[in-house]
Design a protein around this motif. Structure first.
Motif, PDB file in Angstrom:
ATOM      1  N   GLY A  93       0.775  -1.234   0.000  1.00  0.00           N
ATOM      2  CA  GLY A  93       0.000   0.000   0.000  1.00  0.00           C
ATOM      3  C   GLY A  93       0.802   1.278   0.000  1.00  0.00           C
ATOM      4  O   GLY A  93       0.230   2.369   0.029  1.00  0.00           O
ATOM      5  N   LYS A  94       2.151   1.158  -0.039  1.00  0.00           N
ATOM      6  CA  LYS A  94       2.989   2.359  -0.039  1.00  0.00           C
ATOM      7  C   LYS A  94       3.746   2.469  -1.360  1.00  0.00           C
ATOM      8  O   LYS A  94       4.432   1.527  -1.777  1.00  0.00           O
ATOM      9  CB  LYS A  94       3.987   2.322   1.117  1.00  0.00           C
ATOM     10  N   PHE A  95       3.582   3.616  -2.011  1.00  0.00           N
ATOM     11  CA  PHE A  95       4.302   3.880  -3.263  1.00  0.00           C
ATOM     12  C   PHE A  95       5.583   4.633  -2.947  1.00  0.00           C
ATOM     13  O   PHE A  95       5.575   5.620  -2.208  1.00  0.00           O
ATOM     14  CB  PHE A  95       3.444   4.714  -4.215  1.00  0.00           C
ATOM     15  N   SER A  96       6.679   4.169  -3.531  1.00  0.00           N
ATOM     16  CA  SER A  96       7.979   4.795  -3.289  1.00  0.00           C
ATOM     17  C   SER A  96       8.675   5.099  -4.603  1.00  0.00           C
ATOM     18  O   SER A  96       8.690   4.284  -5.532  1.00  0.00           O
ATOM     19  CB  SER A  96       8.877   3.876  -2.450  1.00  0.00           C
ATOM     20  N   ALA A  97       9.243   6.299  -4.691  1.00  0.00           N
ATOM     21  CA  ALA A  97      10.079   6.741  -5.800  1.00  0.00           C
ATOM     22  C   ALA A  97      11.006   7.804  -5.230  1.00  0.00           C
ATOM     23  O   ALA A  97      10.807   8.255  -4.092  1.00  0.00           O
ATOM     24  CB  ALA A  97       9.222   7.305  -6.936  1.00  0.00           C
ATOM     25  N   PRO A  98      12.054   8.210  -5.960  1.00  0.00           N
ATOM     26  CA  PRO A  98      12.939   9.251  -5.432  1.00  0.00           C
ATOM     27  C   PRO A  98      12.161  10.507  -5.030  1.00  0.00           C
ATOM     28  O   PRO A  98      11.420  11.073  -5.836  1.00  0.00           O
ATOM     29  CB  PRO A  98      13.884   9.540  -6.610  1.00  0.00           C
ATOM     30  N   ASN A  99      12.276  10.902  -3.765  1.00  0.00           N
ATOM     31  CA  ASN A  99      11.618  12.090  -3.199  1.00  0.00           C
ATOM     32  C   ASN A  99      10.096  11.960  -3.120  1.00  0.00           C
ATOM     33  O   ASN A  99       9.397  12.954  -2.943  1.00  0.00           O
ATOM     34  CB  ASN A  99      11.967  13.356  -3.990  1.00  0.00           C
ATOM     35  N   VAL A 100       9.588  10.728  -3.266  1.00  0.00           N
ATOM     36  CA  VAL A 100       8.130  10.507  -3.232  1.00  0.00           C
ATOM     37  C   VAL A 100       7.818   9.315  -2.331  1.00  0.00           C
ATOM     38  O   VAL A 100       8.459   8.266  -2.426  1.00  0.00           O
ATOM     39  CB  VAL A 100       7.559  10.229  -4.641  1.00  0.00           C
ATOM     40  N   GLU A 101       6.814   9.497  -1.468  1.00  0.00           N
ATOM     41  CA  GLU A 101       6.347   8.395  -0.623  1.00  0.00           C
ATOM     42  C   GLU A 101       4.872   8.641  -0.300  1.00  0.00           C
ATOM     43  O   GLU A 101       4.532   9.601   0.384  1.00  0.00           O
ATOM     44  CB  GLU A 101       7.170   8.305   0.657  1.00  0.00           C
ATOM     45  N   ILE A 102       4.003   7.760  -0.818  1.00  0.00           N
ATOM     46  CA  ILE A 102       2.556   7.926  -0.627  1.00  0.00           C
ATOM     47  C   ILE A 102       1.996   6.627  -0.059  1.00  0.00           C
ATOM     48  O   ILE A 102       2.237   5.545  -0.604  1.00  0.00           O
ATOM     49  CB  ILE A 102       1.850   8.262  -1.961  1.00  0.00           C
ATOM     50  N   THR A 103       1.265   6.729   1.032  1.00  0.00           N
ATOM     51  CA  THR A 103       0.689   5.549   1.674  1.00  0.00           C
ATOM     52  C   THR A 103      -0.824   5.513   1.468  1.00  0.00           C
ATOM     53  O   THR A 103      -1.437   6.475   1.021  1.00  0.00           O
ATOM     54  CB  THR A 103       1.002   5.553   3.174  1.00  0.00           C
ATOM     55  N   GLY A 104      -1.412   4.371   1.804  1.00  0.00           N
ATOM     56  CA  GLY A 104      -2.861   4.226   1.730  1.00  0.00           C
ATOM     57  C   GLY A 104      -3.379   3.854   0.352  1.00  0.00           C
ATOM     58  O   GLY A 104      -4.572   4.041   0.066  1.00  0.00           O
ATOM     59  N   ILE A 134      -4.223   1.205  -2.894  1.00  0.00           N
ATOM     60  CA  ILE A 134      -4.716  -0.162  -3.068  1.00  0.00           C
ATOM     61  C   ILE A 134      -4.224  -0.687  -4.411  1.00  0.00           C
ATOM     62  O   ILE A 134      -4.495  -0.092  -5.453  1.00  0.00           O
ATOM     63  CB  ILE A 134      -6.253  -0.217  -3.013  1.00  0.00           C
ATOM     64  N   GLY A 135      -3.481  -1.791  -4.378  1.00  0.00           N
ATOM     65  CA  GLY A 135      -2.963  -2.378  -5.612  1.00  0.00           C
ATOM     66  C   GLY A 135      -1.964  -3.462  -5.303  1.00  0.00           C
ATOM     67  O   GLY A 135      -1.518  -3.626  -4.159  1.00  0.00           O
ATOM     68  N   ARG A 136      -1.603  -4.212  -6.337  1.00  0.00           N
ATOM     69  CA  ARG A 136      -0.662  -5.316  -6.126  1.00  0.00           C
ATOM     70  C   ARG A 136       0.771  -4.804  -5.972  1.00  0.00           C
ATOM     71  O   ARG A 136       1.139  -3.774  -6.536  1.00  0.00           O
ATOM     72  CB  ARG A 136      -0.749  -6.292  -7.298  1.00  0.00           C
ATOM     73  N   ASN A 137       1.568  -5.555  -5.221  1.00  0.00           N
ATOM     74  CA  ASN A 137       2.962  -5.181  -4.998  1.00  0.00           C
ATOM     75  C   ASN A 137       3.762  -5.307  -6.295  1.00  0.00           C
ATOM     76  O   ASN A 137       3.504  -6.176  -7.126  1.00  0.00           O
ATOM     77  CB  ASN A 137       3.588  -6.077  -3.925  1.00  0.00           C
ATOM     78  N   GLY A 138       4.724  -4.428  -6.450  1.00  0.00           N
ATOM     79  CA  GLY A 138       5.598  -4.494  -7.616  1.00  0.00           C
ATOM     80  C   GLY A 138       5.799  -3.130  -8.247  1.00  0.00           C
ATOM     81  O   GLY A 138       5.385  -2.097  -7.702  1.00  0.00           O
ATOM     82  N   LYS A 139       6.437  -3.130  -9.416  1.00  0.00           N
ATOM     83  CA  LYS A 139       6.698  -1.878 -10.127  1.00  0.00           C
ATOM     84  C   LYS A 139       5.404  -1.350 -10.747  1.00  0.00           C
ATOM     85  O   LYS A 139       4.688  -2.091 -11.419  1.00  0.00           O
ATOM     86  CB  LYS A 139       7.759  -2.090 -11.206  1.00  0.00           C
ATOM     87  N   VAL A 140       5.136  -0.083 -10.528  1.00  0.00           N
ATOM     88  CA  VAL A 140       3.915   0.559 -11.047  1.00  0.00           C
ATOM     89  C   VAL A 140       4.255   1.979 -11.512  1.00  0.00           C
ATOM     90  O   VAL A 140       5.325   2.506 -11.231  1.00  0.00           O
ATOM     91  CB  VAL A 140       2.791   0.634  -9.982  1.00  0.00           C
ATOM     92  N   THR A 141       3.308   2.550 -12.234  1.00  0.00           N
ATOM     93  CA  THR A 141       3.361   3.975 -12.559  1.00  0.00           C
ATOM     94  C   THR A 141       2.224   4.655 -11.823  1.00  0.00           C
ATOM     95  O   THR A 141       1.064   4.234 -11.936  1.00  0.00           O
ATOM     96  CB  THR A 141       3.217   4.210 -14.077  1.00  0.00           C
ATOM     97  N   HIS A 144      -3.874   7.403  -9.239  1.00  0.00           N
ATOM     98  CA  HIS A 144      -4.169   6.342 -10.196  1.00  0.00           C
ATOM     99  C   HIS A 144      -2.936   5.453 -10.302  1.00  0.00           C
ATOM    100  O   HIS A 144      -1.804   5.946 -10.273  1.00  0.00           O
ATOM    101  CB  HIS A 144      -4.490   6.922 -11.572  1.00  0.00           C
ATOM    102  N   LEU A 145      -3.145   4.155 -10.441  1.00  0.00           N
ATOM    103  CA  LEU A 145      -2.039   3.222 -10.587  1.00  0.00           C
ATOM    104  C   LEU A 145      -2.142   2.497 -11.922  1.00  0.00           C
ATOM    105  O   LEU A 145      -3.224   2.053 -12.329  1.00  0.00           O
ATOM    106  CB  LEU A 145      -2.038   2.206  -9.441  1.00  0.00           C
ATOM    107  N   PHE A 146      -0.995   2.382 -12.600  1.00  0.00           N
ATOM    108  CA  PHE A 146      -0.925   1.714 -13.897  1.00  0.00           C
ATOM    109  C   PHE A 146       0.187   0.670 -13.870  1.00  0.00           C
ATOM    110  O   PHE A 146       1.208   0.855 -13.199  1.00  0.00           O
ATOM    111  CB  PHE A 146      -0.639   2.729 -15.016  1.00  0.00           C
ATOM    112  N   ASP A 147      -0.030  -0.408 -14.613  1.00  0.00           N
ATOM    113  CA  ASP A 147       0.988  -1.449 -14.722  1.00  0.00           C
ATOM    114  C   ASP A 147       2.235  -0.866 -15.387  1.00  0.00           C
ATOM    115  O   ASP A 147       2.150  -0.232 -16.434  1.00  0.00           O
ATOM    116  CB  ASP A 147       0.451  -2.628 -15.543  1.00  0.00           C
ATOM    117  N   ALA A 148       3.394  -1.085 -14.790  1.00  0.00           N
ATOM    118  CA  ALA A 148       4.630  -0.480 -15.293  1.00  0.00           C
ATOM    119  C   ALA A 148       5.014  -1.012 -16.671  1.00  0.00           C
ATOM    120  O   ALA A 148       5.655  -0.309 -17.459  1.00  0.00           O
ATOM    121  CB  ALA A 148       5.780  -0.726 -14.302  1.00  0.00           C
TER     122      ALA A 148
END
Length: 349
Positions: A249-260, A262-269, A337-341
């Motif tokens: 449930g946590k999205f991580s990228a350089p200088n970015v961290e968003i929690t909460g 919903i989506g499957r674990n792995g690489k996403v956009t 929004h989450l998209f398959d990488a």
């Protein structure tokens, strides 16, 4: 009444595929916009409906009747082109009247029909002028009147506003929208301008490389883009897209961290709209130096660089800062929004 069905329509020139397996039903009186970049197949699709191009495969039906083998003049469609296509030696009256003469309409009806069409597009004061004496906006209105005068089942419009300046595009766009409502005719409109699509359409068909990417209302296309192409093509500015990783449930990228999320674990956009984020005093979601500031009048557009990509956020019009200043950007999880990488397809929540 004009309902149009496109069944498995394809167009190929040798090995090049212009349109691939296009399927769509267009309702009577619907205003449908074909939207996409140059070369995506939108104009080719329209030309196949008009009969100006032959479909390599598939069927085109108007009111249930297959029209693939009918000549363009027998399909009861009127087309408005980007280039106006007016006759320079004829005045406005004769240009508008020309379709009636060609189709053998009773001459006794010509004047009434021409005057009605000219009045609809505010050309009554210009009927004696030749096209060379008209502005670009007036020429386009002549082209619209020439289409209207026939009272066809279907209007086909191929980027009719592309040659107009920004102010004329806005006013002519409003005129087309009003005409469509008054005439209650089925309209198919081609454009690469997503603002035209969003403001005019009942439904939008987004195309890329001859393939339909998404079909939906302007709201559906904007709020729930089917993939990263649609997300990056629709909106001004386009949706921000950031590559990263989702874990529990946590999205991580350089200088970015968003929690909460919903989506499957792995690489996403991850995607979000500029108006859905905000500049705040401090938060953990996004922190970066300002790359540029643009005062829009009703807001200030703040851009930062994240992983080599520009990310735009709308701040209040009173926001003031300098390029290089560090800012924090709040991005609500429920607006993400989450998209398959790999595929770019939307990940359903």
């Amino acid at each position: 009444m004009a309902e149009i069905q496109l069944r498995n329509i394809s167009k190929r020139w040798g090995s090049f595929v212009g349109v691939n397996d296009f399927n769509l039903s267009i309702d009577d009186k619907e205003f449908l916009v074909l939207l996409g970049p140059s070369g995506c197949g939108k104009t080719t699709t329209m030309r196949m409906i008009a009969g100006l191009e032959d479909a390599t495969e598939g069927d085109i039906l108007i009111n249930g009747a297959r029209v693939n083998d009918l000549e363009p003049k027998n399909r009861d469609v009127a087309m408005v082109f980007q280039s106006y296509a007016l006759y320079p030696n004829m005045n406005v009256y004769e240009n508008i009247r020309f379709p009636l003469r060609v189709r053998g309409i009773d001459p006794a009806l010509h004047k009434e029909r021409v005057m009605q069409a000219a009045e609809r597009v505010e050309l009554l004061d210009f009927l004696d002028r030749k096209p060379a004496a008209l502005s670009g906006g007036q020429r386009q209105r002549v082209a619209l009147a020439r289409a209207i005068v026939r009272k066809p089942k279907v209007f086909l419009m191929d980027e009719p506003l592309s040659n107009l300046d920004a102010k004329l595009r806005v006013s002519t766009r409003a005129q087309i929208k009003n005409l469509s409502h008054d005439l209650a005719a089925t309209t198919i409109y081609v454009t690469h301008d997503q603002i035209e699509a969003m403001t005019l359409a009942d439904r939008v068909v987004v195309m890329k490389s001859g393939v339909v990417q998404q079909v939906g209302s302007p709201t559906e296309i904007y709020d729930t883009p089917a993939n990263t192409f649609v997300a990056s093509f629709i909106g001004s500015p386009a949706m921000n897209l950031i590559d990263g990783e989702l874990m529990n449930g946590k999205f991580s990228a350089p200088n970015v961290e968003i929690t909460g999320l919903i989506g499957r674990n792995g690489k996403v956009t991850l995607g979000f709209r500029a108006e859905d984020a905000s500049v705040v005093e401090q938060c953990s979601e996004m922190n970066a130096p300002i790359y540029t500031l643009e005062l829009l009048g009703d807001a200030t557009m703040v851009s930062v660089r994240i992983g080599g990509q520009l990310v735009a956020v709308k701040a209040d019009k009173t926001f003031r800062s300098d390029i290089g200043d560090q800012v924090s950007i709040h991005i609500p999880a429920d607006h993400c929004h989450l998209f398959d990488a790999e595929t770019g397809l939307r990940i359903q929540k």
